[in-house]
Design an enzyme around this catalytic site. Structure first.
Site, PDB file in Angstrom:
ATOM      1  N   SER A 235     -29.285  45.590 -52.758  1.00 28.13           N
ATOM      2  CA  SER A 235     -30.541  44.846 -52.646  1.00 28.13           C
ATOM      3  C   SER A 235     -31.617  45.665 -51.961  1.00 28.13           C
ATOM      4  O   SER A 235     -31.320  46.657 -51.291  1.00 28.13           O
ATOM      5  CB  SER A 235     -30.310  43.574 -51.834  1.00 28.13           C
ATOM      6  N   CYS A 236     -32.838  45.170 -52.091  1.00 30.20           N
ATOM      7  CA  CYS A 236     -34.011  45.761 -51.458  1.00 30.20           C
ATOM      8  C   CYS A 236     -33.746  46.031 -49.980  1.00 30.20           C
ATOM      9  O   CYS A 236     -33.208  45.153 -49.310  1.00 30.20           O
ATOM     10  CB  CYS A 236     -35.185  44.796 -51.590  1.00 30.20           C
ATOM     11  N   PRO A 237     -34.092  47.152 -49.400  1.00 33.10           N
ATOM     12  CA  PRO A 237     -34.826  48.261 -50.033  1.00 33.10           C
ATOM     13  C   PRO A 237     -33.936  49.411 -50.491  1.00 33.10           C
ATOM     14  O   PRO A 237     -34.427  50.490 -50.775  1.00 33.10           O
ATOM     15  CB  PRO A 237     -35.699  48.744 -48.864  1.00 33.10           C
TER      16      PRO A 237
END
Lengths: 75, 156
Positions: free
Chosen positions: A13-15
């Site tokens: 997932s981000c980032p």
């Protein structure tokens, strides 16, 4: 599309997809192409933003079976 | 092109509030920003070598999504904080969100500068040997020297 390096950021997932893209580009030569695979749908806009802000051209973005595939050229 | 700069003041030491400074700092660094994070008060806990005591509490945190509605009287029972922390960490892992340790080392690899508030260290009588070596100690004026010249400055 031909590419010089590939990495899979599926499940991240981000980032992380962006941070790992930056890392992958760091030991590549100018003009070489990186193929990146991600499952995080936020990566589509983030990769474009990363390209806009760093000047590394995003050659293409595609979706295949729930995976996003990016080709980015190192500036 | 001049290098863009970002400064963050990190004042919270809970698991949920530890994420924004590390996520934004590491991402900005990846985008080519020069980044400094000033850790003060409870934020200083995020510079400890061992981050296992960084926890999340459902108490006084009504926006935290819970699997079942939980009255405040239950939230205050012993062990609830550890349980909420364990569940949150499992959730983060399941969704592929980086751990705090990972994000922090990505920041350091990308040359994000960490500044620990000297006043807070003295105030709480912290032992500097418990903090990571890659941080500098300084005060508000030192931070202002950098922050005054930034494109983005955030208080977390």
């Amino acid at each position: 599309m031909d590419f010089d390096k590939e990495f899979d950021a599926s499940g991240l997932s981000c980032p992380l997809p962006i941070l790992k893209t930056k890392k992958a580009l760091s030991d590549m030569a100018s003009g070489q192409v990186l193929k990146m695979i991600a499952t995080d749908c936020g990566a589509v806009k983030d990769m474009q933003a990363f390209s806009d802000q760093t000047g590394n051209p995003l050659l293409s973005t595609a979706e295949e079976g729930g995976k996003y595939i990016f080709f980015m050229k190192k500036k | 092109m001049t290098t863009k700069k970002m400064a963050i003041i990190a004042t919270k030491g809970t698991l949920d509030m530890a994420y924004p400074p590390f996520i934004l700092a590491s991402t900005a660094a990846a985008l080519g920003y020069e980044v400094q994070v000033f850790f003060t008060f409870y934020g200083l806990q995020l510079l400890r070598k061992d981050l296992s005591n960084v926890m999340i509490s459902p108490l006084a945190n009504p926006a935290m999504p819970m699997p079942v509605p939980m009255p405040v009287m239950v939230q205050m029972l012993p062990g609830m904080e550890s349980m909420a922390t364990m569940m949150m960490k499992q959730k983060l892992k399941k969704h592929g969100v980086a751990s705090l340790e990972e994000l922090r080392s990505l920041c350091l690899e990308a040359d994000v500068k960490f500044i620990a508030c000297q006043m807070t260290v003295d105030l709480f009588e912290f032992d500097k040997s418990e903090f990571i070596e890659q941080c500098e100690y300084g005060g508000a004026a030192m931070f202002m020297g950098f922050a005054g010249d930034t494109d983005i400055c955030l208080f977390v």
